[in-house]
Design a protein around this motif. Structure first.
Motif, short mmCIF file in Angstrom:
data_model
loop_
_atom_site.label_atom_id
_atom_site.label_comp_id
_atom_site.label_asym_id
_atom_site.label_seq_id
_atom_site.Cartn_x
_atom_site.Cartn_y
_atom_site.Cartn_z
N ARG A 176 0.83 -1.20 0.00
CA ARG A 176 0.00 0.00 0.00
C ARG A 176 0.87 1.26 0.00
NH1 ARG A 176 -3.02 -3.43 3.34
NH2 ARG A 176 -2.37 -2.44 5.28
N LEU A 177 1.98 1.25 0.74
CA LEU A 177 2.89 2.39 0.71
C LEU A 177 3.56 2.51 -0.65
CD1 LEU A 177 4.35 4.73 2.05
CD2 LEU A 177 6.00 3.10 3.02
N TYR A 178 3.95 1.38 -1.21
CA TYR A 178 4.54 1.36 -2.56
C TYR A 178 3.54 1.93 -3.57
CZ TYR A 178 7.16 -0.66 -6.52
OH TYR A 178 7.89 -0.84 -7.67
N ASP A 179 2.27 1.59 -3.40
CA ASP A 179 1.23 2.07 -4.31
C ASP A 179 1.08 3.59 -4.23
OD1 ASP A 179 -0.81 1.54 -6.22
OD2 ASP A 179 -2.33 1.80 -4.67
N VAL A 180 1.19 4.15 -3.01
CA VAL A 180 1.14 5.61 -2.86
C VAL A 180 2.34 6.25 -3.57
CG1 VAL A 180 1.28 7.51 -1.21
CG2 VAL A 180 -0.19 5.55 -0.72
N GLY A 183 1.72 6.25 -7.20
CA GLY A 183 0.76 7.28 -7.56
C GLY A 183 1.39 8.66 -7.62
N LEU A 184 2.28 8.95 -6.66
CA LEU A 184 3.01 10.22 -6.70
C LEU A 184 3.96 10.27 -7.89
CD1 LEU A 184 3.86 10.61 -2.90
CD2 LEU A 184 2.31 12.07 -4.21
N HIS A 185 4.57 9.16 -8.18
CA HIS A 185 5.56 9.11 -9.26
C HIS A 185 4.93 9.43 -10.61
CE1 HIS A 185 9.63 8.06 -10.47
NE2 HIS A 185 9.13 7.41 -11.50
N ILE A 186 3.72 8.92 -10.85
CA ILE A 186 3.05 9.17 -12.12
C ILE A 186 2.03 10.31 -12.00
CG2 ILE A 186 3.38 6.79 -12.87
CD1 ILE A 186 0.40 6.31 -12.27
#
Length: 228
Positions: A176-180, A183-186
């Motif tokens: 879930r942290l990786y997913d955040v 999301g910030l990265h793209i």
């Protein structure tokens, strides 16, 4: 003299572009570093996924009376035994027992808990099983369908499709942290799937322009020092 004025103009553009894209560049660097530093196997929770039970083909028989044309059929392994997942030509989905004798009802809470426990290989205790209607599932489920969510004491979440009983996803706190971060990265915190939207493209193009100007200024200044 004209060349000097051009370089001064490049320097001003470089400064203004630096102010404009500085935060996105920092964000891309930090999120990229985090994602590169995390082993993807740990992020996906591969160590927490149990192997699916094998299916004995001798016990499998396809349903003979479906009542309408079908588009696809899949054989899945469930704690109660194998089952057929049938997709009709119109897009509706239902499941049948593997021997083809009867249609199976949608997943109930107790069955969702058993399916999650079978898919989860960790040692943490199951804390809750929650139902989410269509379109209301948490973002990490990545599903618009109705789902069951089983949560465990270590923060792991297992999502089960309400209609088919299939495990849609196993999500760890690390995922879930990786997913955040992704999301910030793209620059897409809503769906975290669209890497082709105009905001990202514009900021990326401006960053390339700023970097190109910086390289040009660095080359010219180095040449000037060599002459001096």
């Amino acid at each position: 003299m004209a060349r000097q004025r051009i370089m001064q103009r490049f320097a001003r553009w470089h400064i203004w572009l630096g102010w404009l894209v500085g935060i996105p560049i920092l964000m891309w660097t930090v999120t990229g570093l985090y994602m590169a530093a995390r082993p993807i196997e740990d992020v996906r929770g591969d160590q927490l996924r149990a192997e699916q039970a094998s299916i004995n083909p001798a016990t499998v028989s396809f349903p003979s009376k479906l009542g309408e044309p079908i588009r696809a059929a899949r054989l899945v392994s469930l704690p109660s035994g194998p089952a057929w997942v049938i997709t009709s030509a119109e897009g509706s989905v239902w499941r049948y027992s593997a021997d083809g004798s009867a249609a199976l009802s949608p997943v109930v809470k107790d069955e969702a808990g058993r399916i999650a426990d079978t898919a989860y290989a960790g040692k943490a205790a199951r804390q809750a099983v929650t139902y989410f209607p269509p379109g209301e599932a948490p973002n990490d489920a990545r599903s618009k369908a109705a789902v069951w969510q089983a949560t465990y004491a270590d923060g792991t979440r297992v999502y089960i499709d309400d209609t088919t009983g299939e495990v849609l996803a196993l999500r760890t706190p690390q995922w879930r942290l990786y997913d955040v971060m992704w999301g910030l990265h793209i620059m897409d915190l809503q769906t975290r799937e669209n890497a082709h939207h105009p905001i990202l493209i514009v900021f990326a193009a401006l960053s390339v322009m700023g970097a190109a100007l910086g390289c040009t200024l660095l080359f010219r200044r180095r040449k000037a020092r060599v002459k001096a």
